[in-house]
Scaffold this motif. Structure first.
Motif, mmCIF file in Angstrom:
data_model
loop_
_atom_site.group_PDB
_atom_site.id
_atom_site.type_symbol
_atom_site.label_atom_id
_atom_site.label_comp_id
_atom_site.label_asym_id
_atom_site.label_seq_id
_atom_site.Cartn_x
_atom_site.Cartn_y
_atom_site.Cartn_z
ATOM 1 N N THR A 1 14.970 8.039 -11.889
ATOM 2 C CA THR A 1 13.586 7.856 -12.334
ATOM 3 C C THR A 1 12.682 7.795 -11.106
ATOM 4 O OG1 THR A 1 13.652 5.443 -12.242
ATOM 5 C CG2 THR A 1 14.360 6.485 -14.317
ATOM 6 N N GLU A 2 11.400 7.962 -11.326
ATOM 7 C CA GLU A 2 10.437 7.834 -10.223
ATOM 8 C C GLU A 2 10.558 6.463 -9.566
ATOM 9 O OE1 GLU A 2 6.301 9.167 -10.848
ATOM 10 O OE2 GLU A 2 7.042 10.005 -12.731
ATOM 11 N N GLU A 3 10.692 5.431 -10.382
ATOM 12 C CA GLU A 3 10.782 4.066 -9.862
ATOM 13 C C GLU A 3 12.037 3.880 -9.007
ATOM 14 O OE1 GLU A 3 9.303 0.253 -9.155
ATOM 15 O OE2 GLU A 3 8.331 2.041 -9.940
ATOM 16 N N GLU A 4 13.157 4.446 -9.424
ATOM 17 C CA GLU A 4 14.395 4.343 -8.641
ATOM 18 C C GLU A 4 14.242 5.010 -7.269
ATOM 19 O OE1 GLU A 4 17.734 4.268 -12.224
ATOM 20 O OE2 GLU A 4 17.017 6.198 -11.462
ATOM 21 N N ILE A 5 13.632 6.169 -7.247
ATOM 22 C CA ILE A 5 13.427 6.882 -5.977
ATOM 23 C C ILE A 5 12.474 6.095 -5.090
ATOM 24 C CG2 ILE A 5 12.458 8.977 -4.922
ATOM 25 C CD1 ILE A 5 15.249 9.368 -6.207
ATOM 26 N N LYS A 6 11.406 5.593 -5.674
ATOM 27 C CA LYS A 6 10.429 4.818 -4.908
ATOM 28 C C LYS A 6 11.072 3.566 -4.311
ATOM 29 C CE LYS A 6 6.160 4.622 -6.327
ATOM 30 N NZ LYS A 6 4.852 4.289 -6.931
ATOM 31 N N LEU A 7 11.836 2.840 -5.118
ATOM 32 C CA LEU A 7 12.502 1.632 -4.622
ATOM 33 C C LEU A 7 13.511 1.947 -3.527
ATOM 34 C CD1 LEU A 7 13.036 -0.411 -7.916
ATOM 35 C CD2 LEU A 7 11.476 -0.928 -6.030
ATOM 36 N N SER A 8 14.254 3.027 -3.690
ATOM 37 C CA SER A 8 15.226 3.437 -2.679
ATOM 38 C C SER A 8 14.522 3.772 -1.369
ATOM 39 C CB SER A 8 16.013 4.646 -3.188
ATOM 40 O OG SER A 8 16.861 5.129 -2.183
ATOM 41 N N ASP B 1 0.835 -1.215 0.000
ATOM 42 C CA ASP B 1 0.000 0.000 0.000
ATOM 43 C C ASP B 1 0.864 1.259 0.000
ATOM 44 O OD1 ASP B 1 -2.203 -1.635 0.001
ATOM 45 O OD2 ASP B 1 -2.754 -1.254 2.095
ATOM 46 N N ILE B 2 1.965 1.204 0.735
ATOM 47 C CA ILE B 2 2.885 2.346 0.750
ATOM 48 C C ILE B 2 3.447 2.553 -0.650
ATOM 49 C CG2 ILE B 2 5.120 3.153 1.621
ATOM 50 C CD1 ILE B 2 4.350 1.871 4.315
ATOM 51 N N ARG B 3 3.802 1.462 -1.292
ATOM 52 C CA ARG B 3 4.332 1.533 -2.662
ATOM 53 C C ARG B 3 3.322 2.182 -3.602
ATOM 54 N NH1 ARG B 3 7.767 0.094 -6.261
ATOM 55 N NH2 ARG B 3 7.434 -1.088 -8.125
ATOM 56 N N LYS B 4 2.052 1.824 -3.464
ATOM 57 C CA LYS B 4 1.002 2.375 -4.333
ATOM 58 C C LYS B 4 0.805 3.869 -4.108
ATOM 59 C CE LYS B 4 -1.737 -1.851 -4.526
ATOM 60 N NZ LYS B 4 -2.946 -2.501 -3.995
ATOM 61 N N CYS B 5 0.960 4.315 -2.860
ATOM 62 C CA CYS B 5 0.637 5.698 -2.499
ATOM 63 C C CYS B 5 1.802 6.672 -2.627
ATOM 64 C CB CYS B 5 0.106 5.754 -1.069
ATOM 65 S SG CYS B 5 -1.477 4.927 -0.871
ATOM 66 N N TYR B 6 3.026 6.172 -2.560
ATOM 67 C CA TYR B 6 4.204 7.052 -2.595
ATOM 68 C C TYR B 6 4.413 7.580 -4.008
ATOM 69 C CZ TYR B 6 8.963 8.728 -1.790
ATOM 70 O OH TYR B 6 10.085 9.502 -1.668
ATOM 71 N N CYS B 7 4.467 8.892 -4.141
ATOM 72 C CA CYS B 7 4.644 9.515 -5.455
ATOM 73 C C CYS B 7 5.980 10.260 -5.498
ATOM 74 C CB CYS B 7 3.501 10.483 -5.743
ATOM 75 S SG CYS B 7 3.692 11.352 -7.315
ATOM 76 N N ALA B 8 6.867 9.805 -6.352
ATOM 77 C CA ALA B 8 8.200 10.406 -6.463
ATOM 78 C C ALA B 8 8.307 11.389 -7.626
ATOM 79 C CB ALA B 8 9.245 9.305 -6.620
ATOM 80 N N LYS B 9 7.194 11.694 -8.266
ATOM 81 C CA LYS B 9 7.189 12.529 -9.468
ATOM 82 C C LYS B 9 7.878 13.884 -9.250
ATOM 83 C CE LYS B 9 3.490 12.246 -11.804
ATOM 84 N NZ LYS B 9 2.127 12.313 -12.305
ATOM 85 N N LYS B 10 7.701 14.475 -8.056
ATOM 86 C CA LYS B 10 8.261 15.809 -7.798
ATOM 87 C C LYS B 10 9.554 15.765 -6.978
ATOM 88 C CE LYS B 10 3.809 18.090 -8.145
ATOM 89 N NZ LYS B 10 2.777 18.853 -7.442
ATOM 90 N N HIS B 11 10.136 14.583 -6.845
ATOM 91 C CA HIS B 11 11.403 14.458 -6.121
ATOM 92 C C HIS B 11 12.485 15.221 -6.887
ATOM 93 C CE1 HIS B 11 15.008 12.701 -4.385
ATOM 94 N NE2 HIS B 11 14.245 12.263 -3.385
#
Length: 101
Positions: A47-54, A28-38
């Motif tokens: 990438t957004e995915e790299e930030i999210k995974l980190s 659920d955290i993975r679904k809700c976390y948005c890294a688009k504006k990181h």
């Protein structure tokens, strides 16, 4: 971490813990976390995915269970982050942006 900052940590967690159980599945955290504006995504360094995974890996390392996060663990993660951020408003932005609060 002061109460002002803790209030935003609580808001972020409450948004994730819609069942009010005190813990949230990592999925659920993975679904809700948005890294688009990181900042690293905006600059093109990640990438957004790299930030999210980190983020997820760092968070999971701080948790007793690999598949869920308790409120205490969530707060502990953000307390560690708080140490490196002097200004309260900068810290609040760090919480508001990925969680949409």
């Amino acid at each position: 971490m002061n109460e002002y900052r803790k209030s935003f940590v609580r808001k972020a967690f409450m948004k994730l813990d819609f069942n009010k159980t005190g813990s949230v599945p990592i999925i659920d955290i993975r679904k809700c976390y948005c890294a688009k504006k990181h900042p690293q995504v905006i600059s093109g360094h990640s990438t957004e995915e790299e930030i999210k995974l980190s983020f997820l890996e760092t968070l999971k390392d701080a948790c007793s269970k690999s598949d869920e996060v308790s409120y205490g663990e969530f707060e502990d993660y953000y307390e560690g982050l708080s140490i490196g951020v002097v200004d309260d408003e900068d810290y609040v932005t760090i919480l508001r942006t990925p969680w949409g609060i």
